[in-house]
Design an enzyme around this catalytic site. Structure first.
Site, PDB file in Angstrom:
ATOM      1  N   GLY A 156       0.861  -1.182   0.000  1.00  0.00           N
ATOM      2  CA  GLY A 156       0.000   0.000   0.000  1.00  0.00           C
ATOM      3  C   GLY A 156       0.894   1.227   0.000  1.00  0.00           C
ATOM      4  CB  SER A 179      -5.018  -6.557  -5.903  1.00  0.00           C
ATOM      5  OG  SER A 179      -4.961  -5.441  -5.042  1.00  0.00           O
ATOM      6  NE  ARG A 238      -2.438  -2.336  13.870  1.00  0.00           N
ATOM      7  CZ  ARG A 238      -1.905  -1.133  13.585  1.00  0.00           C
ATOM      8  NH1 ARG A 238      -0.618  -1.034  13.315  1.00  0.00           N
ATOM      9  NH2 ARG A 238      -2.656  -0.056  13.587  1.00  0.00           N
ATOM     10  CD  GLU A 267       1.687  -3.572  19.598  1.00  0.00           C
ATOM     11  OE1 GLU A 267       1.150  -2.451  19.718  1.00  0.00           O
ATOM     12  OE2 GLU A 267       2.101  -4.016  18.530  1.00  0.00           O
ATOM     13  CG  HIS A 286       2.608   0.021  17.499  1.00  0.00           C
ATOM     14  ND1 HIS A 286       1.512  -0.807  17.489  1.00  0.00           N
ATOM     15  CD2 HIS A 286       2.566   0.681  16.314  1.00  0.00           C
ATOM     16  CE1 HIS A 286       0.843  -0.653  16.368  1.00  0.00           C
ATOM     17  NE2 HIS A 286       1.470   0.256  15.635  1.00  0.00           N
ATOM     18  N   GLY A 288       5.903   3.459  14.928  1.00  0.00           N
ATOM     19  CA  GLY A 288       5.965   3.694  13.485  1.00  0.00           C
ATOM     20  C   GLY A 288       5.730   5.139  13.068  1.00  0.00           C
TER      21      GLY A 288
HETATM   22  C1  DGY Z   1      -0.777   2.884  12.434  1.00  0.00           C
HETATM   23  O1  DGY Z   1      -1.005   4.102  12.507  1.00  0.00           O
HETATM   24  O2  DGY Z   1      -1.687   2.068  12.280  1.00  0.00           O
HETATM   25  C2  DGY Z   1       0.607   2.353  12.428  1.00  0.00           C
HETATM   26  O3  DGY Z   1       0.749   1.334  13.337  1.00  0.00           O
HETATM   27  C3  DGY Z   1       1.697   3.399  12.499  1.00  0.00           C
HETATM   28  O4  DGY Z   1       2.433   3.390  13.688  1.00  0.00           O
END
Ligand code: DGY
Length: 320
Positions: A156, A179, A238, A267, A286, A288
């Site tokens: 994505g 896809s 995830r 978590e 976590h 990100g």
């Molecule tokens: C989210 O926002 O779903 C991601 O885990 C980014 O940390």
């Protein structure tokens, strides 16, 4: 009547104040503890909007106890913590924060890849612990990143952003997705592979797939066994997409070289979890999308979605 917004964690004060000019706003203020379930249930009972974190469970039980609820604005792109079907049946809008966190999350995924390959955490600890006695040719030697093959599971927006970074390192880019992503194939020279092919050919497997019924446990013992012994597994999607027991086994059996993990099955992960005592595992909590800049934009987007819906307008980023 002034509508009520409940925010389940302390967020940017300016964002809270903007919401407070139109609505009655209540915030769970603790920095260190998530809003307890009972408190969330209590607050939801008379709220028109909830601004939730990815750690809050918005399930049927909660929605049944929230008769006035119009919108749940989740501070994340993922929304596996929300029963979207149950919300749709009640006419409650669910929004997330796509796009605004793409580059920040890709930066983190690529950082985990680089830190794993070049043993950055181990090396930094080595110096801090005073273990550095002399320079030697193979001292904390790692793997090259440039010109290697990256395999991205979940192509994505974030997957594409990781691929862009990989191109800067002259990497061969493989991907696997539900896809085909023709744009990524054209613009980023990403090559489609079946999951098995990707696992067999990649030096770095980067998992960014969302958590759904189909992806849960998708990377298990069989899949880890297909990876190269010299390969690294990075998960910034995830936790439950990968089977942690199988990952531990694969690392113990040296079926792969190491792992860089931003996400976990549970978590926060227990401090006694076996993954945390492995030298070749880098684990972060976590984070990100956790940069000051991006988190503020995510909070503003949640607030905009809430304002739109509570004033009878269409949300900006409704989930499908
Ligand atoms: C989210 O926002 O779903 C991601 O885990 C980014 O940390």
């Amino acid at each position: 009547m002034v509508k009520k917004v409940f925010i389940t964690r302390n967020i940017d004060e300016e964002v809270i104040q903007t919401l407070a000019t139109h609505f009655q706003v209540e915030v769970w203020h603790s920095e260190h503890h998530a809003c307890p379930r009972e408190e969330l249930m209590k607050q939801a009972a008379d709220s028109h909007a909830l601004l939730t974190m990815l750690s809050d469970q918005v399930d049927q039980e909660l929605l049944d106890h929230a008769p006035q609820l119009e919108i749940v604005a989740n501070l994340a792109v993922g929304y596996d913590n929300i029963d979207v079907k149950a919300a749709a049946e009640k006419g409650i809008t669910i929004t997330n924060t796509p796009d605004v966190l793409t580059d920040t999350t890709a930066d983190l995924a690529f950082s985990l890849l680089m830190a794993s390959a070049r043993r950055i955490v181990e090396a930094a600890d080595y110096v801090k612990q005073g273990s550095w006695q002399s320079w030697s040719p193979y001292l904390l030697a790692g793997s090259d990143i440039h010109h290697k093959t990256i395999g991205i599971i979940g192509m994505g927006k974030i997957g594409e952003a990781v691929a862009k970074r990989a191109r800067g390192f002259d990497m061969t880019i493989l991907y696997h997705n539900r896809s085909r992503n023709h744009e990524a194939e054209q613009n980023l020279q990403a090559l489609y592979r079946t999951l098995d092919e990707l696992l067999q050919e990649s030096d770095f497997v980067v998992c960014l797939a969302p958590l759904t019924e189909e992806t849960k446990g998708m990377i298990g013992a069989e899949q880890f066994a297909l990876m190269k012994e010299t390969a690294y597994f990075i998960n910034a999607g995830r936790g439950p997409v990968a089977d942690e027991k199988a990952l531990i086994h694969a690392l113990q059996e040296k079926e792969l070289a190491g792992a860089g993990l931003d996400v976990f099955e549970k978590e926060p992960i227990d401090s006694s979890h076996p993954l945390l005592s492995m030298k070749n595992v880098i684990a972060v909590p976590h984070i990100g999308s956790s940069s000051f800049e991006t988190r503020k934009i995510m909070m503003e987007l949640c607030a905009d979605n809430i304002t739109h819906v509570l004033t009878g307008n269409d949300p900006l980023t409704k989930v499908h």
